[in-house]
Design a protein around this motif. Structure first.
Motif, PDB file in Angstrom:
ATOM      1  N   HIS A  63       0.805  -1.056   0.024  1.00  0.00           N
ATOM      2  CA  HIS A  63       0.039  -0.184   0.420  1.00  0.00           C
ATOM      3  C   HIS A  63       1.074   1.199   0.006  1.00  0.00           C
ATOM      4  N   GLU A  64       0.618   2.289  -0.879  1.00  0.00           N
ATOM      5  CA  GLU A  64       1.157   3.738  -0.712  1.00  0.00           C
ATOM      6  C   GLU A  64       0.956   4.709   0.635  1.00  0.00           C
ATOM      7  N   ASN A  65      -0.649   4.130   1.021  1.00  0.00           N
ATOM      8  CA  ASN A  65      -0.984   5.156   1.917  1.00  0.00           C
ATOM      9  C   ASN A  65      -0.938   4.245   3.594  1.00  0.00           C
ATOM     10  N   MET A  66      -0.361   5.164   4.916  1.00  0.00           N
ATOM     11  CA  MET A  66      -0.298   4.601   5.702  1.00  0.00           C
ATOM     12  C   MET A  66      -0.457   5.594   6.729  1.00  0.00           C
ATOM     13  N   PHE A  67      -1.095   5.628   8.043  1.00  0.00           N
ATOM     14  CA  PHE A  67      -1.522   6.366   8.598  1.00  0.00           C
ATOM     15  C   PHE A  67      -1.090   5.702  10.546  1.00  0.00           C
ATOM     16  N   TRP A  68      -0.951   6.940  11.068  1.00  0.00           N
ATOM     17  CA  TRP A  68      -1.189   6.488  12.341  1.00  0.00           C
ATOM     18  C   TRP A  68      -2.057   8.044  13.765  1.00  0.00           C
ATOM     19  N   TYR A  69      -2.482   6.774  14.479  1.00  0.00           N
ATOM     20  CA  TYR A  69      -3.623   7.030  15.177  1.00  0.00           C
ATOM     21  C   TYR A  69      -3.432   7.301  16.763  1.00  0.00           C
ATOM     22  N   ARG A  70      -4.486   7.880  17.413  1.00  0.00           N
ATOM     23  CA  ARG A  70      -3.423   7.519  18.617  1.00  0.00           C
ATOM     24  C   ARG A  70      -6.027   7.268  19.374  1.00  0.00           C
ATOM     25  N   GLN A  71      -5.950   6.752  19.978  1.00  0.00           N
ATOM     26  CA  GLN A  71      -7.184   6.358  20.778  1.00  0.00           C
ATOM     27  C   GLN A  71      -7.579   6.020  21.942  1.00  0.00           C
ATOM     28  N   PHE A  81       0.413  11.096   8.529  1.00  0.00           N
ATOM     29  CA  PHE A  81       0.582   9.969   7.851  1.00  0.00           C
ATOM     30  C   PHE A  81       1.714  10.257   6.173  1.00  0.00           C
ATOM     31  N   SER A  82       1.455   8.786   5.613  1.00  0.00           N
ATOM     32  CA  SER A  82       2.527   9.175   4.513  1.00  0.00           C
ATOM     33  C   SER A  82       1.671   8.646   3.308  1.00  0.00           C
ATOM     34  N   TYR A  83       1.926   8.845   2.197  1.00  0.00           N
ATOM     35  CA  TYR A  83       1.367   8.575   0.758  1.00  0.00           C
ATOM     36  C   TYR A  83       2.449   8.059  -0.102  1.00  0.00           C
ATOM     37  N   ASP A  84       3.600   8.356   0.782  1.00  0.00           N
ATOM     38  CA  ASP A  84       4.888   7.409  -0.182  1.00  0.00           C
ATOM     39  C   ASP A  84       5.874   7.656   0.603  1.00  0.00           C
ATOM     40  N   VAL A  85       6.906   7.109  -0.048  1.00  0.00           N
ATOM     41  CA  VAL A  85       8.025   7.222   0.765  1.00  0.00           C
ATOM     42  C   VAL A  85       8.782   8.218   0.720  1.00  0.00           C
ATOM     43  N   GLU A 116      11.285   5.458   5.057  1.00  0.00           N
ATOM     44  CA  GLU A 116      12.449   5.099   4.663  1.00  0.00           C
ATOM     45  C   GLU A 116      11.766   4.102   3.588  1.00  0.00           C
ATOM     46  N   LYS A 117      10.824   3.149   3.861  1.00  0.00           N
ATOM     47  CA  LYS A 117      10.414   2.061   2.877  1.00  0.00           C
ATOM     48  C   LYS A 117       9.211   2.029   2.619  1.00  0.00           C
ATOM     49  N   LYS A 118       8.396   1.619   1.356  1.00  0.00           N
ATOM     50  CA  LYS A 118       6.999   1.919   1.341  1.00  0.00           C
ATOM     51  C   LYS A 118       6.593   0.869   2.883  1.00  0.00           C
ATOM     52  N   GLU A 119       6.696  -0.068   2.954  1.00  0.00           N
ATOM     53  CA  GLU A 119       6.286  -0.829   3.851  1.00  0.00           C
ATOM     54  C   GLU A 119       6.043  -0.379   5.198  1.00  0.00           C
ATOM     55  N   ARG A 120       7.499   0.085   5.487  1.00  0.00           N
ATOM     56  CA  ARG A 120       6.742   0.397   7.106  1.00  0.00           C
ATOM     57  C   ARG A 120       7.002   2.259   7.507  1.00  0.00           C
ATOM     58  N   PHE A 121       6.428   1.780   8.995  1.00  0.00           N
ATOM     59  CA  PHE A 121       5.984   3.479   8.757  1.00  0.00           C
ATOM     60  C   PHE A 121       6.914   3.761  10.028  1.00  0.00           C
ATOM     61  N   SER A 122       7.005   4.531  11.044  1.00  0.00           N
ATOM     62  CA  SER A 122       6.871   5.029  12.289  1.00  0.00           C
ATOM     63  C   SER A 122       7.358   5.490  12.921  1.00  0.00           C
ATOM     64  N   LEU A 123       6.191   6.008  13.953  1.00  0.00           N
ATOM     65  CA  LEU A 123       5.647   6.982  14.793  1.00  0.00           C
ATOM     66  C   LEU A 123       6.878   7.589  15.519  1.00  0.00           C
TER      67      LEU A 123
END
Lengths: 112, 115
Positions: free
Chosen positions: B29-37, B48-52, B69-76
């Protein structure tokens, strides 16, 4: 302000009974409406997604309805099971802005 | 089966610590998101991020940063954790953004406690 309001906040029903959860929204422009189920300590899992032109969608014992004119949706659960105990979250996608607006959820407890 | 994996289910950190929450998706997926609940509140978008290497602020970015830094990984990243950041953190990914009719896929969440 774009908002999603859910009612009731919490609900207790007996196993085997039906229930209906409500969602009212003021989001505009509207793209789609989703219902998620979230078990305690877990991430939300999608139940249904409806666009403007759809007014009902089912997923097993879950049936969601949408009235885009009155900006209301409901989630009906038929013949409830203990495993239905969870929070149910209504989410509206704000068209054109690629943004999701989340309701605070309804916490459902199904008792034997 | 599509998966979004968050590295930790539970974390306890001290005030002032730098905290990393990791999220990996295997759906390309291109799009990744971080939420808090938080109790009584709906999910709130942090970043959020729409691309590397691309990132956008959400509704509550203060005190947080992200890395993709990579498409599959999104760090908060919590630069200096505070007790107000005690919360459930949820990562999500999607193929076509928030308007997609295919929906988001959420991870299982990380419950962070800052003491």
């Amino acid at each position: 302000k774009n908002q999603v309001e859910q009612s009731p906040q919490s609900l207790i029903i007996l196993e085997g009974k039906n229930c209906t959860l409500q969602c009212n929204y003021t989001v505009s422009p509207f793209s789609n409406l989703r219902w998620y189920k979230q078990d305690t300590g877990r991430g939300p899992v999608s139940l249904t997604i409806m666009t403007f032109s759809e007014n009902t969608k089912s997923n097993g014992r879950y049936t969601a309805t949408l009235d885009a004119d009155t900006k209301q949706s409901s989630l009906h659960i038929t013949a409830s099971q203990l495993s239905d105990s969870a929070s149910y979250i209504c989410v509206v996608s704000e068209g054109g802005y690629n943004k999701l607006i989340f309701g605070a959820g309804t916490r459902l407890a199904v008792h034997p | 089966d599509v998966k979004v994996t968050q590295s930790s289910r539970y974390l306890v950190k001290r005030t002032g610590e730098k905290v990393f929450l990791e999220c990996v998706q295997d759906m390309d997926h291109e799009n990744m998101f971080w939420y808090r609940q938080d109790p009584g509140l709906g999910l709130r978008l942090i970043y959020f991020s729409y691309d590397v290497k691309m990132k956008e602020k959400g509704d509550i970015p203060e005190g947080y940063s992200v890395s993709r830094e990579k498409k599959e990984r999104f760090s908060l990243i919590l630069e200096s954790a505070s007790t107000s950041q005690t919360s459930m953190y949820l990562c999500a990914s999607s193929s076509d953004g928030a308007s997609a009719n295919y929906g988001y896929t959420f991870g299982s969440g990380t419950r962070l406690t800052v003491v």
